[in-house]
Design a protein around this motif. Structure first.
Motif, PDB file in Angstrom:
ATOM      1  N   GLU A  27       0.828  -1.212   0.000  1.00 40.59           N
ATOM      2  CA  GLU A  27       0.000   0.000   0.000  1.00 40.59           C
ATOM      3  C   GLU A  27       0.860   1.259   0.000  1.00 40.59           C
ATOM      4  O   GLU A  27       0.586   2.208  -0.736  1.00 40.59           O
ATOM      5  CB  GLU A  27      -0.942   0.004   1.209  1.00 40.59           C
ATOM      6  N   ALA A  28       1.895   1.292   0.821  1.00 37.79           N
ATOM      7  CA  ALA A  28       2.765   2.470   0.899  1.00 37.79           C
ATOM      8  C   ALA A  28       3.469   2.703  -0.434  1.00 37.79           C
ATOM      9  O   ALA A  28       3.516   3.835  -0.932  1.00 37.79           O
ATOM     10  CB  ALA A  28       3.791   2.293   2.020  1.00 37.79           C
ATOM     11  N   TRP A  29       4.013   1.647  -1.015  1.00 40.87           N
ATOM     12  CA  TRP A  29       4.746   1.804  -2.275  1.00 40.87           C
ATOM     13  C   TRP A  29       3.830   2.093  -3.449  1.00 40.87           C
ATOM     14  O   TRP A  29       4.222   2.766  -4.390  1.00 40.87           O
ATOM     15  CB  TRP A  29       5.609   0.577  -2.531  1.00 40.87           C
ATOM     16  N   GLU A  30       2.605   1.606  -3.374  1.00 41.56           N
ATOM     17  CA  GLU A  30       1.667   1.876  -4.463  1.00 41.56           C
ATOM     18  C   GLU A  30       1.381   3.369  -4.575  1.00 41.56           C
ATOM     19  O   GLU A  30       1.195   3.882  -5.679  1.00 41.56           O
ATOM     20  CB  GLU A  30       0.375   1.095  -4.255  1.00 41.56           C
ATOM     21  N   SER A  31       1.378   4.086  -3.458  1.00 40.16           N
ATOM     22  CA  SER A  31       1.119   5.523  -3.502  1.00 40.16           C
ATOM     23  C   SER A  31       2.223   6.273  -4.255  1.00 40.16           C
ATOM     24  O   SER A  31       1.983   7.347  -4.798  1.00 40.16           O
ATOM     25  CB  SER A  31       0.963   6.091  -2.085  1.00 40.16           C
ATOM     26  N   VAL A  32       3.419   5.725  -4.300  1.00 29.31           N
ATOM     27  CA  VAL A  32       4.525   6.319  -5.052  1.00 29.31           C
ATOM     28  C   VAL A  32       4.500   5.809  -6.490  1.00 29.31           C
ATOM     29  O   VAL A  32       4.777   6.552  -7.432  1.00 29.31           O
ATOM     30  CB  VAL A  32       5.880   5.988  -4.385  1.00 29.31           C
ATOM     31  N   TRP A  33       4.161   4.556  -6.658  1.00 24.01           N
ATOM     32  CA  TRP A  33       4.148   3.919  -7.976  1.00 24.01           C
ATOM     33  C   TRP A  33       3.136   4.567  -8.924  1.00 24.01           C
ATOM     34  O   TRP A  33       3.460   4.828 -10.087  1.00 24.01           O
ATOM     35  CB  TRP A  33       3.840   2.429  -7.817  1.00 24.01           C
ATOM     36  N   LEU A  34       1.930   4.817  -8.445  1.00 30.56           N
ATOM     37  CA  LEU A  34       0.870   5.324  -9.321  1.00 30.56           C
ATOM     38  C   LEU A  34       1.278   6.559 -10.117  1.00 30.56           C
ATOM     39  O   LEU A  34       1.108   6.580 -11.337  1.00 30.56           O
ATOM     40  CB  LEU A  34      -0.414   5.567  -8.527  1.00 30.56           C
ATOM     41  N   PRO A  35       1.834   7.614  -9.492  1.00 31.28           N
ATOM     42  CA  PRO A  35       2.196   8.800 -10.264  1.00 31.28           C
ATOM     43  C   PRO A  35       3.615   8.771 -10.850  1.00 31.28           C
ATOM     44  O   PRO A  35       4.025   9.714 -11.520  1.00 31.28           O
ATOM     45  CB  PRO A  35       2.073   9.938  -9.236  1.00 31.28           C
ATOM     46  N   ALA A  36       4.379   7.711 -10.600  1.00 34.70           N
ATOM     47  CA  ALA A  36       5.792   7.677 -11.003  1.00 34.70           C
ATOM     48  C   ALA A  36       5.941   7.631 -12.524  1.00 34.70           C
ATOM     49  O   ALA A  36       5.162   6.986 -13.218  1.00 34.70           O
ATOM     50  CB  ALA A  36       6.486   6.466 -10.380  1.00 34.70           C
ATOM     51  N   PRO A  37       6.994   8.291 -13.030  1.00 34.02           N
ATOM     52  CA  PRO A  37       7.315   8.192 -14.456  1.00 34.02           C
ATOM     53  C   PRO A  37       8.111   6.912 -14.720  1.00 34.02           C
ATOM     54  O   PRO A  37       8.600   6.273 -13.791  1.00 34.02           O
ATOM     55  CB  PRO A  37       8.185   9.429 -14.695  1.00 34.02           C
ATOM     56  N   GLN A  38       8.255   6.558 -15.985  1.00 33.84           N
ATOM     57  CA  GLN A  38       9.143   5.452 -16.360  1.00 33.84           C
ATOM     58  C   GLN A  38      10.571   5.982 -16.338  1.00 33.84           C
ATOM     59  O   GLN A  38      10.784   7.150 -16.583  1.00 33.84           O
ATOM     60  CB  GLN A  38       8.799   4.926 -17.759  1.00 33.84           C
ATOM     61  N   PRO A  39      11.558   5.227 -16.019  1.00 37.60           N
ATOM     62  CA  PRO A  39      11.578   3.788 -15.766  1.00 37.60           C
ATOM     63  C   PRO A  39      11.293   3.426 -14.301  1.00 37.60           C
ATOM     64  O   PRO A  39      11.224   2.248 -13.960  1.00 37.60           O
ATOM     65  CB  PRO A  39      12.995   3.383 -16.141  1.00 37.60           C
ATOM     66  N   GLU A  40      11.105   4.427 -13.459  1.00 40.30           N
ATOM     67  CA  GLU A  40      10.881   4.169 -12.038  1.00 40.30           C
ATOM     68  C   GLU A  40       9.573   3.418 -11.788  1.00 40.30           C
ATOM     69  O   GLU A  40       9.489   2.596 -10.878  1.00 40.30           O
ATOM     70  CB  GLU A  40      10.875   5.483 -11.254  1.00 40.30           C
ATOM     71  N   LEU A  42       8.018   1.021 -13.552  1.00 38.47           N
ATOM     72  CA  LEU A  42       8.153  -0.421 -13.735  1.00 38.47           C
ATOM     73  C   LEU A  42       8.989  -1.036 -12.608  1.00 38.47           C
ATOM     74  O   LEU A  42       8.691  -2.128 -12.121  1.00 38.47           O
ATOM     75  CB  LEU A  42       8.761  -0.736 -15.095  1.00 38.47           C
ATOM     76  N   PHE A  43      10.013  -0.317 -12.179  1.00 43.01           N
ATOM     77  CA  PHE A  43      10.857  -0.774 -11.081  1.00 43.01           C
ATOM     78  C   PHE A  43      10.030  -0.917  -9.799  1.00 43.01           C
ATOM     79  O   PHE A  43      10.083  -1.949  -9.118  1.00 43.01           O
ATOM     80  CB  PHE A  43      12.004   0.224 -10.876  1.00 43.01           C
ATOM     81  N   LEU A  44       9.256   0.113  -9.474  1.00 41.99           N
ATOM     82  CA  LEU A  44       8.408   0.061  -8.284  1.00 41.99           C
ATOM     83  C   LEU A  44       7.366  -1.047  -8.394  1.00 41.99           C
ATOM     84  O   LEU A  44       7.049  -1.708  -7.397  1.00 41.99           O
ATOM     85  CB  LEU A  44       7.732   1.416  -8.059  1.00 41.99           C
ATOM     86  N   GLN A  45       6.863  -1.269  -9.588  1.00 40.94           N
ATOM     87  CA  GLN A  45       5.903  -2.352  -9.769  1.00 40.94           C
ATOM     88  C   GLN A  45       6.552  -3.694  -9.434  1.00 40.94           C
ATOM     89  O   GLN A  45       5.932  -4.554  -8.802  1.00 40.94           O
ATOM     90  CB  GLN A  45       5.357  -2.359 -11.189  1.00 40.94           C
ATOM     91  N   GLY A  46       7.800  -3.872  -9.819  1.00 40.77           N
ATOM     92  CA  GLY A  46       8.523  -5.094  -9.468  1.00 40.77           C
ATOM     93  C   GLY A  46       8.657  -5.258  -7.963  1.00 40.77           C
ATOM     94  O   GLY A  46       8.446  -6.347  -7.425  1.00 40.77           O
ATOM     95  N   LEU A  47       8.991  -4.173  -7.252  1.00 40.56           N
ATOM     96  CA  LEU A  47       9.085  -4.241  -5.786  1.00 40.56           C
ATOM     97  C   LEU A  47       7.743  -4.584  -5.167  1.00 40.56           C
ATOM     98  O   LEU A  47       7.667  -5.398  -4.238  1.00 40.56           O
ATOM     99  CB  LEU A  47       9.575  -2.905  -5.221  1.00 40.56           C
ATOM    100  N   ILE A  48       6.697  -3.974  -5.689  1.00 43.11           N
ATOM    101  CA  ILE A  48       5.353  -4.241  -5.164  1.00 43.11           C
ATOM    102  C   ILE A  48       4.980  -5.703  -5.390  1.00 43.11           C
ATOM    103  O   ILE A  48       4.391  -6.345  -4.514  1.00 43.11           O
ATOM    104  CB  ILE A  48       4.335  -3.277  -5.810  1.00 43.11           C
ATOM    105  N   GLN A  49       5.353  -6.252  -6.535  1.00 46.88           N
ATOM    106  CA  GLN A  49       5.044  -7.656  -6.794  1.00 46.88           C
ATOM    107  C   GLN A  49       5.771  -8.581  -5.823  1.00 46.88           C
ATOM    108  O   GLN A  49       5.224  -9.612  -5.421  1.00 46.88           O
ATOM    109  CB  GLN A  49       5.371  -8.017  -8.238  1.00 46.88           C
ATOM    110  N   VAL A  50       6.973  -8.214  -5.412  1.00 45.16           N
ATOM    111  CA  VAL A  50       7.684  -9.004  -4.402  1.00 45.16           C
ATOM    112  C   VAL A  50       6.897  -8.988  -3.092  1.00 45.16           C
ATOM    113  O   VAL A  50       6.706 -10.027  -2.450  1.00 45.16           O
ATOM    114  CB  VAL A  50       9.125  -8.486  -4.188  1.00 45.16           C
TER     115      VAL A  50
END
Length: 121
Positions: A27-40, A42-50
């Motif tokens: 939940e915490a990382w998703e709040s950063v992931w949603l507005p993030a630009p690429q390539p960050e 996709l990287f954050l999405q990988g962390l969230i999937q972990v």
């Protein structure tokens, strides 16, 4: 985009992740992931999937965890070893080791989560 693992939602998520509160970390990382630009992004999405993979393991869903770790590794593979201020090489190695354990039908309840370590720690 600057990654700050000492303050804000990235730090909050890291504390949750380290405490095995994987849903909260997601939940915490998703709040950063949603507005993030690429390539960050996709990287954050990988962390969230972990994090979600280990949430699945807490619920005894090894199949879901395996799928998510595989997807996370695929997303994290192209990044340099120290992207986003994290030790990405270590994280990828840990994900591979967890996948090996999951495919060997190891006791999934005792699998340690892959290490997500800021380079400065």
């Amino acid at each position: 985009m600057t990654f700050d693992w000492t303050h804000g939602p990235l730090a909050d998520g890291l504390r949750d992740y380290d405490a095995a509160r994987f849903f909260e970390a997601h939940e915490a990382w998703e709040s950063v992931w949603l507005p993030a630009p690429q390539p960050e992004k996709l990287f954050l999405q990988g962390l969230i999937q972990v994090t979600v993979a280990f949430h699945h393991l807490q619920r005894n869903n090894a199949v879901g965890a395996t799928r998510l770790l595989t997807a996370a590794l695929r997303k994290l593979e192209p990044y340099p070893p120290d992207f986003g201020g994290l030790d990405v090489a270590l994280l990828r190695d840990d994900i591979r080791a967890r996948l090996d354990s999951l495919t060997a039908d190891a006791a999934t309840t005792e699998l340690p989560a892959p290490r997500i370590l800021p380079r400065s720690l």
